[in-house]
Write a protein that holds these residues in place. Structure first.
Motif, PDB file in Angstrom:
ATOM      1  N   PHE A  23      -4.557   8.118  -0.134  1.00 25.42           N
ATOM      2  CA  PHE A  23      -4.622   6.958   0.746  1.00 25.42           C
ATOM      3  C   PHE A  23      -5.714   5.985   0.344  1.00 25.42           C
ATOM      4  CE2 PHE A  23      -6.451   4.842   4.478  1.00 25.42           C
ATOM      5  CZ  PHE A  23      -5.354   4.103   4.894  1.00 25.42           C
ATOM      6  N   MET A  24      -6.934   6.481   0.157  1.00 23.26           N
ATOM      7  CA  MET A  24      -8.051   5.595  -0.131  1.00 23.26           C
ATOM      8  C   MET A  24      -7.896   4.910  -1.485  1.00 23.26           C
ATOM      9  SD  MET A  24     -10.144   5.072   2.243  1.00 23.26           S
ATOM     10  CE  MET A  24     -10.738   5.705   3.814  1.00 23.26           C
ATOM     11  N   LEU A  25      -7.432   5.629  -2.484  1.00 25.31           N
ATOM     12  CA  LEU A  25      -7.213   5.029  -3.800  1.00 25.31           C
ATOM     13  C   LEU A  25      -6.125   3.968  -3.730  1.00 25.31           C
ATOM     14  CD1 LEU A  25      -7.643   4.825  -6.834  1.00 25.31           C
ATOM     15  CD2 LEU A  25      -6.058   6.760  -7.127  1.00 25.31           C
ATOM     16  N   GLY A  26      -5.009   4.315  -3.068  1.00 23.54           N
ATOM     17  CA  GLY A  26      -3.919   3.357  -2.935  1.00 23.54           C
ATOM     18  C   GLY A  26      -4.329   2.129  -2.158  1.00 23.54           C
ATOM     19  N   LEU A  27      -5.105   2.346  -1.087  1.00 23.74           N
ATOM     20  CA  LEU A  27      -5.590   1.222  -0.296  1.00 23.74           C
ATOM     21  C   LEU A  27      -6.531   0.364  -1.125  1.00 23.74           C
ATOM     22  CD1 LEU A  27      -5.739  -0.254   2.416  1.00 23.74           C
ATOM     23  CD2 LEU A  27      -7.615   1.279   3.062  1.00 23.74           C
ATOM     24  N   GLY A  28      -7.380   0.996  -1.925  1.00 25.67           N
ATOM     25  CA  GLY A  28      -8.307   0.245  -2.773  1.00 25.67           C
ATOM     26  C   GLY A  28      -7.579  -0.637  -3.765  1.00 25.67           C
ATOM     27  N   ILE A  29      -6.542  -0.107  -4.403  1.00 22.55           N
ATOM     28  CA  ILE A  29      -5.757  -0.897  -5.350  1.00 22.55           C
ATOM     29  C   ILE A  29      -5.063  -2.060  -4.636  1.00 22.55           C
ATOM     30  CG2 ILE A  29      -3.771  -0.845  -6.916  1.00 22.55           C
ATOM     31  CD1 ILE A  29      -4.453   2.112  -7.451  1.00 22.55           C
ATOM     32  N   THR A  30      -4.515  -1.779  -3.460  1.00 18.01           N
ATOM     33  CA  THR A  30      -3.835  -2.811  -2.672  1.00 18.01           C
ATOM     34  C   THR A  30      -4.795  -3.916  -2.269  1.00 18.01           C
ATOM     35  OG1 THR A  30      -2.332  -1.141  -1.781  1.00 18.01           O
ATOM     36  CG2 THR A  30      -2.411  -3.252  -0.637  1.00 18.01           C
ATOM     37  N   VAL A  31      -5.975  -3.522  -1.811  1.00 21.84           N
ATOM     38  CA  VAL A  31      -6.980  -4.499  -1.385  1.00 21.84           C
ATOM     39  C   VAL A  31      -7.399  -5.384  -2.560  1.00 21.84           C
ATOM     40  CG1 VAL A  31      -9.380  -4.733  -0.624  1.00 21.84           C
ATOM     41  CG2 VAL A  31      -7.835  -3.169   0.571  1.00 21.84           C
ATOM     42  N   ALA A  32      -7.568  -4.778  -3.740  1.00 23.69           N
ATOM     43  CA  ALA A  32      -7.937  -5.556  -4.923  1.00 23.69           C
ATOM     44  C   ALA A  32      -6.878  -6.607  -5.242  1.00 23.69           C
ATOM     45  CB  ALA A  32      -8.151  -4.629  -6.117  1.00 23.69           C
ATOM     46  N   ILE A  33      -5.611  -6.212  -5.130  1.00 22.80           N
ATOM     47  CA  ILE A  33      -4.514  -7.159  -5.385  1.00 22.80           C
ATOM     48  C   ILE A  33      -4.510  -8.269  -4.343  1.00 22.80           C
ATOM     49  CG2 ILE A  33      -1.998  -7.417  -5.438  1.00 22.80           C
ATOM     50  CD1 ILE A  33      -1.883  -4.549  -6.572  1.00 22.80           C
ATOM     51  N   MET A  34      -4.707  -7.900  -3.087  1.00 22.21           N
ATOM     52  CA  MET A  34      -4.721  -8.896  -2.010  1.00 22.21           C
ATOM     53  C   MET A  34      -5.880  -9.866  -2.166  1.00 22.21           C
ATOM     54  SD  MET A  34      -3.727  -6.681   1.369  1.00 22.21           S
ATOM     55  CE  MET A  34      -4.143  -8.068   2.410  1.00 22.21           C
ATOM     56  N   TYR A  35      -7.056  -9.343  -2.486  1.00 21.58           N
ATOM     57  CA  TYR A  35      -8.211 -10.221  -2.680  1.00 21.58           C
ATOM     58  C   TYR A  35      -7.966 -11.174  -3.851  1.00 21.58           C
ATOM     59  CZ  TYR A  35     -11.104  -7.502   0.579  1.00 21.58           C
ATOM     60  OH  TYR A  35     -11.623  -6.901   1.697  1.00 21.58           O
ATOM     61  N   GLY A  36      -7.335 -10.653  -4.911  1.00 24.09           N
ATOM     62  CA  GLY A  36      -6.999 -11.515  -6.049  1.00 24.09           C
ATOM     63  C   GLY A  36      -6.082 -12.653  -5.631  1.00 24.09           C
TER      64      GLY A  36
ATOM     65  N   GLY B 252       0.817  -1.215   0.000  1.00 23.17           N
ATOM     66  CA  GLY B 252       0.000   0.000   0.000  1.00 23.17           C
ATOM     67  C   GLY B 252       0.843   1.253   0.000  1.00 23.17           C
ATOM     68  N   ARG B 253       1.866   1.281   0.837  1.00 24.12           N
ATOM     69  CA  ARG B 253       2.747   2.456   0.877  1.00 24.12           C
ATOM     70  C   ARG B 253       3.472   2.652  -0.457  1.00 24.12           C
ATOM     71  NH1 ARG B 253       2.654   1.199   6.281  1.00 24.12           N
ATOM     72  NH2 ARG B 253       2.681   2.972   7.715  1.00 24.12           N
ATOM     73  N   PHE B 254       3.904   1.551  -1.063  1.00 23.02           N
ATOM     74  CA  PHE B 254       4.608   1.653  -2.343  1.00 23.02           C
ATOM     75  C   PHE B 254       3.693   2.245  -3.409  1.00 23.02           C
ATOM     76  CE2 PHE B 254       5.766  -0.495  -6.419  1.00 23.02           C
ATOM     77  CZ  PHE B 254       6.931   0.226  -6.651  1.00 23.02           C
ATOM     78  N   ILE B 255       2.452   1.781  -3.446  1.00 27.77           N
ATOM     79  CA  ILE B 255       1.505   2.285  -4.435  1.00 27.77           C
ATOM     80  C   ILE B 255       1.169   3.754  -4.169  1.00 27.77           C
ATOM     81  CG2 ILE B 255      -0.883   2.087  -5.257  1.00 27.77           C
ATOM     82  CD1 ILE B 255      -0.634  -0.943  -4.861  1.00 27.77           C
ATOM     83  N   ILE B 256       0.888   4.076  -2.913  1.00 27.89           N
ATOM     84  CA  ILE B 256       0.472   5.437  -2.555  1.00 27.89           C
ATOM     85  C   ILE B 256       1.596   6.447  -2.748  1.00 27.89           C
ATOM     86  CG2 ILE B 256      -0.265   6.931  -0.649  1.00 27.89           C
ATOM     87  CD1 ILE B 256      -1.719   4.417   0.490  1.00 27.89           C
ATOM     88  N   LEU B 257       2.804   6.100  -2.305  1.00 26.84           N
ATOM     89  CA  LEU B 257       3.894   7.071  -2.284  1.00 26.84           C
ATOM     90  C   LEU B 257       4.746   7.073  -3.543  1.00 26.84           C
ATOM     91  CD1 LEU B 257       5.094   6.542   1.393  1.00 26.84           C
ATOM     92  CD2 LEU B 257       3.586   8.339   0.519  1.00 26.84           C
ATOM     93  N   THR B 258       4.707   5.976  -4.313  1.00 21.30           N
ATOM     94  CA  THR B 258       5.603   5.869  -5.468  1.00 21.30           C
ATOM     95  C   THR B 258       4.868   5.768  -6.798  1.00 21.30           C
ATOM     96  OG1 THR B 258       7.237   4.741  -4.072  1.00 21.30           O
ATOM     97  CG2 THR B 258       7.535   4.572  -6.448  1.00 21.30           C
ATOM     98  N   LEU B 259       3.834   4.968  -6.869  1.00 23.03           N
ATOM     99  CA  LEU B 259       3.183   4.718  -8.156  1.00 23.03           C
ATOM    100  C   LEU B 259       2.117   5.751  -8.520  1.00 23.03           C
ATOM    101  CD1 LEU B 259       2.803   0.819  -8.183  1.00 23.03           C
ATOM    102  CD2 LEU B 259       4.668   2.240  -9.043  1.00 23.03           C
ATOM    103  N   LEU B 260       1.380   6.230  -7.537  1.00 29.14           N
ATOM    104  CA  LEU B 260       0.324   7.202  -7.830  1.00 29.14           C
ATOM    105  C   LEU B 260       0.925   8.580  -8.130  1.00 29.14           C
ATOM    106  CD1 LEU B 260      -2.406   6.352  -5.146  1.00 29.14           C
ATOM    107  CD2 LEU B 260      -2.290   5.620  -7.529  1.00 29.14           C
ATOM    108  N   PRO B 261       0.340   9.313  -9.070  1.00 27.33           N
ATOM    109  CA  PRO B 261       0.851  10.666  -9.381  1.00 27.33           C
ATOM    110  C   PRO B 261       0.860  11.575  -8.158  1.00 27.33           C
ATOM    111  CG  PRO B 261      -0.733   9.938 -11.035  1.00 27.33           C
ATOM    112  CD  PRO B 261      -0.787   8.927  -9.923  1.00 27.33           C
ATOM    113  N   GLU B 262      -0.190  11.456  -7.343  1.00 27.93           N
ATOM    114  CA  GLU B 262      -0.291  12.198  -6.096  1.00 27.93           C
ATOM    115  C   GLU B 262      -0.723  11.223  -5.000  1.00 27.93           C
ATOM    116  OE1 GLU B 262       0.487  15.280  -5.485  1.00 27.93           O
ATOM    117  OE2 GLU B 262       0.919  15.850  -7.568  1.00 27.93           O
ATOM    118  N   PRO B 263      -0.143  11.340  -3.800  1.00 28.87           N
ATOM    119  CA  PRO B 263      -0.531  10.427  -2.720  1.00 28.87           C
ATOM    120  C   PRO B 263      -2.029  10.482  -2.449  1.00 28.87           C
ATOM    121  CG  PRO B 263       1.454  11.643  -2.128  1.00 28.87           C
ATOM    122  CD  PRO B 263       0.922  12.273  -3.387  1.00 28.87           C
TER     123      PRO B 263
END
Length: 240
Positions: free
Chosen positions: A172-185, A159-170
């Motif tokens: 939290f909720m978007l990054g957490l959502g992407i992380t959760v989708a990956i984890m559920y997968g 989640g931190r990697f996605i929020i702080l590095t991959l997203l154009p702007e930090p």
């Protein structure tokens, strides 16, 4: 024969896959932790260092134990496993102390809802550890439950990697959502792979349900008066 091969692939090599958690931790915490030691801006409190150390020790245990089993070092595996009774309570303490320190004694609006994030990790890891210890003689259940404790660490690191590095702007909720989708997968994939197993296949569905309950509470910022009172009491404790 096919079933035994599947079990061996799932669990004997789990330690090597757990090494990936260290890579995720490095990537996720690089902007806010590791890089600070290189640019001279590191000013972290001891609670953060303590939490990082305990998290690292738990992941190290998840790496080491399956490798010992794979190499038939059963006696060492058993003795090393006893360290979990020391490391896990210290990890729990590190989570509680760090969160309490970050709150700073302030009872703000939404404090109760904000605590679900940390409570999620403690409840899921704690329950999976209890399942693992209660089934030390059933390796199929024991191994799945211990793997589940490692899956919990994916969220804060990835989640931190996605929020702080991959997203154009930090975000939290978007990054957490992407992380959760990956984890559920990942968890759903494990459930599908495990569908023909004869023992312990119920562990990952329980893990998924627990995540779904807590993520509902987090995303919809659910709280209620009793929980808000508990949160305020926690914030007022003189522990940090």
């Amino acid at each position: 024969m096919k079933e035994s091969i599947a079990k061996k692939i799932n669990f004997d090599k789990a330690g090597y896959f757990a090494i990936g958690l260290f890579a995720l931790a490095f990537l996720g915490f690089w902007p806010t932790y590791f890089s600070k030691f290189f640019d001279g801006t590191a000013n972290f409190n001891n609670y953060f260092h303590f939490h990082f150390a305990m998290s690292s020790l738990w992941i190290a245990l998840l790496v080491l134990q399956p490798i010992l089993i794979r190499n038939k070092k059963f006696a060492i595996h058993k003795q090393t496993g006893k360290l979990s009774f020391i490391i896990l309570p210290l990890f729990f303490a590190s989570v509680i102390l760090l969160k309490h320190h970050n709150i700073g004694g302030e009872v703000t609006e939404g404090l109760g809802a904000s605590l679900w994030l940390q409570l999620k990790d403690l409840v899921i890891i704690g329950l999976m550890f209890v399942i693992a210890i209660a089934n030390t003689k059933n390796m199929q259940i024991h191994a799945r439950a211990m793997i589940a404790t490692g899956i919990v660490f994916i969220e804060p690191t990835l989640g931190r990697f996605i929020i702080l590095t991959l997203l154009p702007e930090p975000d939290f909720m978007l990054g957490l959502g992407i992380t959760v989708a990956i984890m559920y997968g990942l968890i759903i994939s494990l459930i599908i792979i495990e569908k023909k197993q004869s023992s312990g296949r119920w562990v990952f569905p329980i893990l998924l349900v627990l995540f779904m309950i807590f993520h509902y509470l987090i995303f919809f910022q659910v709280s209620f008066p009793l929980w808000d009172s508990i949160a305020a009491w926690f914030a007022s404790l003189p522990i940090t």
